[in-house]
Scaffold this motif. Structure first.
Motif, mmCIF file in Angstrom:
data_model
loop_
_atom_site.group_PDB
_atom_site.id
_atom_site.type_symbol
_atom_site.label_atom_id
_atom_site.label_comp_id
_atom_site.label_asym_id
_atom_site.label_seq_id
_atom_site.Cartn_x
_atom_site.Cartn_y
_atom_site.Cartn_z
ATOM 1 N N GLU A 459 50.120 -44.932 -39.542
ATOM 2 C CA GLU A 459 50.837 -45.142 -38.289
ATOM 3 C C GLU A 459 52.239 -44.537 -38.356
ATOM 4 O O GLU A 459 52.700 -43.881 -37.405
ATOM 5 N N GLN A 460 52.907 -44.749 -39.497
ATOM 6 C CA GLN A 460 54.245 -44.191 -39.666
ATOM 7 C C GLN A 460 54.197 -42.660 -39.700
ATOM 8 O O GLN A 460 55.041 -41.983 -39.099
ATOM 9 N N ALA A 461 53.188 -42.099 -40.388
ATOM 10 C CA ALA A 461 53.052 -40.643 -40.441
ATOM 11 C C ALA A 461 52.746 -40.074 -39.060
ATOM 12 O O ALA A 461 53.273 -39.014 -38.678
ATOM 13 N N TYR A 462 51.896 -40.802 -38.318
ATOM 14 C CA TYR A 462 51.573 -40.343 -36.972
ATOM 15 C C TYR A 462 52.823 -40.337 -36.097
ATOM 16 O O TYR A 462 53.077 -39.377 -35.349
ATOM 17 N N ALA A 463 53.625 -41.394 -36.195
ATOM 18 C CA ALA A 463 54.852 -41.469 -35.391
ATOM 19 C C ALA A 463 55.813 -40.344 -35.757
ATOM 20 O O ALA A 463 56.457 -39.744 -34.876
ATOM 21 N N ALA A 464 55.927 -40.031 -37.050
ATOM 22 C CA ALA A 464 56.832 -38.964 -37.482
ATOM 23 C C ALA A 464 56.383 -37.620 -36.935
ATOM 24 O O ALA A 464 57.204 -36.831 -36.433
ATOM 25 N N ASN A 465 55.076 -37.333 -37.042
ATOM 26 C CA ASN A 465 54.572 -36.055 -36.543
ATOM 27 C C ASN A 465 54.665 -35.978 -35.024
ATOM 28 O O ASN A 465 54.957 -34.915 -34.462
ATOM 29 N N ALA A 466 54.424 -37.107 -34.368
ATOM 30 C CA ALA A 466 54.541 -37.124 -32.909
ATOM 31 C C ALA A 466 55.986 -36.881 -32.486
ATOM 32 O O ALA A 466 56.244 -36.218 -31.470
ATOM 33 N N ARG A 467 56.945 -37.396 -33.293
ATOM 34 C CA ARG A 467 58.366 -37.159 -32.980
ATOM 35 C C ARG A 467 58.711 -35.690 -33.110
ATOM 36 O O ARG A 467 59.511 -35.157 -32.304
ATOM 37 N N VAL A 468 58.111 -35.008 -34.086
ATOM 38 C CA VAL A 468 58.359 -33.566 -34.235
ATOM 39 C C VAL A 468 57.845 -32.824 -33.011
ATOM 40 O O VAL A 468 58.518 -31.938 -32.463
ATOM 41 N N VAL A 469 56.630 -33.190 -32.570
ATOM 42 C CA VAL A 469 56.059 -32.531 -31.382
ATOM 43 C C VAL A 469 56.945 -32.777 -30.172
ATOM 44 O O VAL A 469 57.205 -31.867 -29.358
ATOM 45 N N GLN A 470 57.436 -34.002 -30.044
ATOM 46 C CA GLN A 470 58.319 -34.334 -28.915
ATOM 47 C C GLN A 470 59.620 -33.536 -28.976
ATOM 48 O O GLN A 470 60.106 -33.033 -27.945
ATOM 49 N N ALA A 471 60.162 -33.384 -30.197
ATOM 50 C CA ALA A 471 61.403 -32.614 -30.357
ATOM 51 C C ALA A 471 61.182 -31.152 -29.975
ATOM 52 O O ALA A 471 62.023 -30.521 -29.320
ATOM 53 N N ILE A 472 60.028 -30.613 -30.380
ATOM 54 C CA ILE A 472 59.711 -29.217 -30.033
ATOM 55 C C ILE A 472 59.578 -29.061 -28.525
ATOM 56 O O ILE A 472 60.037 -28.074 -27.932
ATOM 57 N N GLU A 473 58.943 -30.034 -27.889
ATOM 58 C CA GLU A 473 58.798 -29.989 -26.438
ATOM 59 C C GLU A 473 60.166 -29.997 -25.765
ATOM 60 O O GLU A 473 60.410 -29.245 -24.811
ATOM 61 N N GLU A 474 61.092 -30.841 -26.260
ATOM 62 C CA GLU A 474 62.436 -30.888 -25.676
ATOM 63 C C GLU A 474 63.173 -29.570 -25.888
ATOM 64 O O GLU A 474 63.893 -29.093 -24.992
ATOM 65 N N MET A 475 62.996 -28.968 -27.069
ATOM 66 C CA MET A 475 63.613 -27.666 -27.346
ATOM 67 C C MET A 475 63.102 -26.613 -26.399
ATOM 68 O O MET A 475 63.863 -25.776 -25.858
ATOM 69 N N MET A 476 61.780 -26.589 -26.208
ATOM 70 C CA MET A 476 61.183 -25.599 -25.311
ATOM 71 C C MET A 476 61.679 -25.799 -23.867
ATOM 72 O O MET A 476 61.942 -24.827 -23.146
ATOM 73 N N ASP A 477 61.811 -27.049 -23.461
ATOM 74 C CA ASP A 477 62.353 -27.305 -22.131
ATOM 75 C C ASP A 477 63.786 -26.785 -21.996
ATOM 76 O O ASP A 477 64.163 -26.195 -20.961
ATOM 77 N N GLN A 478 64.594 -26.986 -23.047
ATOM 78 C CA GLN A 478 65.960 -26.490 -23.029
ATOM 79 C C GLN A 478 65.994 -24.975 -22.936
ATOM 80 O O GLN A 478 66.800 -24.383 -22.197
ATOM 81 N N ILE A 479 65.161 -24.326 -23.703
ATOM 82 C CA ILE A 479 65.113 -22.850 -23.696
ATOM 83 C C ILE A 479 64.698 -22.356 -22.325
ATOM 84 O O ILE A 479 65.286 -21.366 -21.800
ATOM 85 N N LEU A 480 63.687 -22.998 -21.728
ATOM 86 C CA LEU A 480 63.213 -22.543 -20.426
ATOM 87 C C LEU A 480 64.261 -22.742 -19.326
ATOM 88 O O LEU A 480 64.259 -22.042 -18.310
ATOM 89 N N ARG A 481 65.161 -23.726 -19.530
ATOM 90 C CA ARG A 481 66.176 -23.960 -18.522
ATOM 91 C C ARG A 481 67.366 -22.971 -18.638
ATOM 92 O O ARG A 481 68.214 -22.917 -17.767
ATOM 93 N N ILE A 482 67.473 -22.259 -19.758
ATOM 94 C CA ILE A 482 68.585 -21.314 -19.935
ATOM 95 C C ILE A 482 68.405 -20.110 -19.010
ATOM 96 O O ILE A 482 67.347 -19.532 -18.937
#
Length: 482
Positions: A459-482
């Motif tokens: 469960e902890q590993a899943y949460a950590a990996n899911a957080r990475v995916v979420q961070a990447i999604e936020e990064m991509m959103d930031q890039i697309l807004r530039i």
């Protein structure tokens, strides 16, 4: 590290944790399933480069301690064997009875002796003479019933042997089929854990019939041998084991005399020595009952019936060398040469039975031409004395030493009781040993506490990996807004 690589790593981690969670759920769901072995996901890191990285699922490992499994199977065979023998001796104990029990053989003899003493005190009383005949008939029936019970138990053992052989053949065919399925699945790189569970459960069932040794072979197959080395399955086809059931057993039926046979292995009937290859388990126990334990009790019952016949015969001075006495062998005079099965055939002479009108012969003698003096109790007293006299055992008798007839009956009751106690003690000991080794196997299997800890880690590993995916999604959103 590029965003694509980071995303790939996180996704591989999510896949691995999902597989791990699935494995934990399977372990917890099958914690009490026979033959189930704990699973564990095998993971390794992927070398970075070329867009690769993260974690790789190498497969699902089936974890089992082969030594514990083997020890449990041997203990299971010993437990099953002693349980069958304990049940047999318990049945025999109930049939023969204990001293003082109303239904015991000794009680039937005591009642016959008491009726003789009562009639000897009043030989003129026809009612008392009839009571002697009734007591004699009850004693004969008690011997008859005991002998029939022995042969019924032999018949049940014979049927159990046939059932064991059929189950053994079916189990070996199932293991051979699973060997083939496992080999095909391994060739396609499929997970074979479920098939291996089925195979282990099947072999566990076989091991109650005969102790099993399992040897690994190529392509995931296993070979099976008895604990004494007889090959049961080593290749694509199992050994051919057969047995011909007799049906109703009788006292004269003995092994190696048609139709009573032994196991047939690959077309050849096994000798007494080679039957040791199948020693242990329920199959061996039922052969022991059919060929050793039950015939021994039958022999003892026949010896008691013959001793009773001879003692009463010797007390009757009216008889010639060919006349029948109070007790007969199915209407004839018994002989030492035809003693086998006498206990099931012994009966009271028709000449003294109530409907014959010859009850006076109990007072005057079975071959007396006419009724003697009504006050003559000499024959009745002689029968009492004959049963109470201390005599040595015949050379062909299973009994030893000197004893009265009551002593012989008590000896049989004591022998059967001792065998029952020994069998029950052995069964208890073997059951305890099985519980110890099976408990160790269970402890080595699925531990629910450990599985819950592992689930928390996933469960902890899943949460950590899911957080990475979420961070990447936020990064991509930031890039697309530039």
């Amino acid at each position: 590290m590029s965003i694509a690589t980071a995303l790939n790593n996180a996704l591989s981690g999510l896949t691995a944790t999902a597989k791990g969670t699935e494995t934990v759920a399977s372990n917890l769901a099958n914690v009490m399933t026979p033959g189930y072995a704990r699973r564990e996901v095998a993971l390794s890191s992927q070398a970075p480069g070329g867009g690769m990285g993260g974690v790789r699922i190498d497969g699902v490992a089936r974890l089992v301690d082969a030594n514990l499994v083997s020890g449990t199977r041997l203990a299971s065979a010993a437990k099953a064997e002693t349980s069958v023998l304990a049940d047999f001796f318990a049945e025999m104990g109930a049939v023969i009875g204990m001293p003082g029990e109303e239904s015991s053989l000794g009680t039937a003899l005591s009642e016959f002796q008491s009726s003789l003493q009562s009639a000897a005190s009043r030989p003129d009383d026809d009612l008392r003479l009839e009571q002697v005949v009734d007591a004699a008939m009850r004693l004969a029936r008690a011997l008859n019933d005991s002998s029939r019970a022995v042969q019924d138990l032999r018949t049940m053992a014979d049927a159990a042997i046939a059932a064991d052989v059929a189950a053994l053949n079916e189990g070996l065919e199932t293991v051979a089929m699973l060997n083939r399925q496992i080999a095909r699945s391994l060739a396609k790189q499929d997970d074979v854990s479920g098939l291996e569970d089925q195979r282990q459960a099947t072999i566990d069932r076989i091991s109650e019939i005969v102790p099993i040794q399992e040897v690994g072979r190529d392509h995931g197959a296993v070979a099976l041998f008895t604990a004494e080395g007889a090959p049961l399955l080593d290749g694509s086809r199992p050994a051919q084991i057969s047995y011909t059931s007799v049906g109703q057993m009788t006292p004269g039926m003995v092994v190696e005399t048609a139709p009573v046979g032994r196991l047939v292995l690959n077309g050849e009937e096994l000798s007494e020595g080679r039957m040791q290859l199948f020693a242990g388990g329920t199959l061996s126990a039922n052969f022991d009952i059919r060929d050793e334990h039950a015939p021994r009790i039958q022999e003892e019952l026949d010896a008691l019936a013959f001793d009773l016949h001879e003692r009463i015969l010797s007390a009757d001075l009216s008889l010639s060398s060919v006349d029948t006495g109070l007790f007969t062998d199915a209407g004839s005079r018994a002989s030492a040469g035809g003693m086998t099965g006498l206990a099931v055939r012994i009966d009271v002479n028709l000449a003294v039975k109530p409907d014959s009108g010859g009850v006076w012969r109990v007072r005057s003698g079975l071959a007396a031409p006419v009724a003697g003096a009504v006050g003559d109790s000499s024959f009745l007293t002689a029968m009492c004395d004959a049963m109470n006299s201390i005599r040595s055992a015949d050379a062909f008798s299973p009994f030893i030493g000197n004893a009265s007839l009551q002593g012989r009956f008590a000896d049989l009751e004591a022998r059967v009781a001792t065998r029952r106690v020994n069998a029950e003690s052995d069964a208890t000991m073997r059951s305890s040993q099985w519980e110890v080794v099976s408990g160790a196997l269970m402890a080595d299997g699925v531990d629910s506490d450990a599985e819950m800890q592992r689930l928390l880690q996933y469960e902890q590993a899943y949460a950590a990996n899911a957080r990475v995916v979420q961070a990447i999604e936020e990064m991509m959103d930031q890039i697309l807004r530039i």
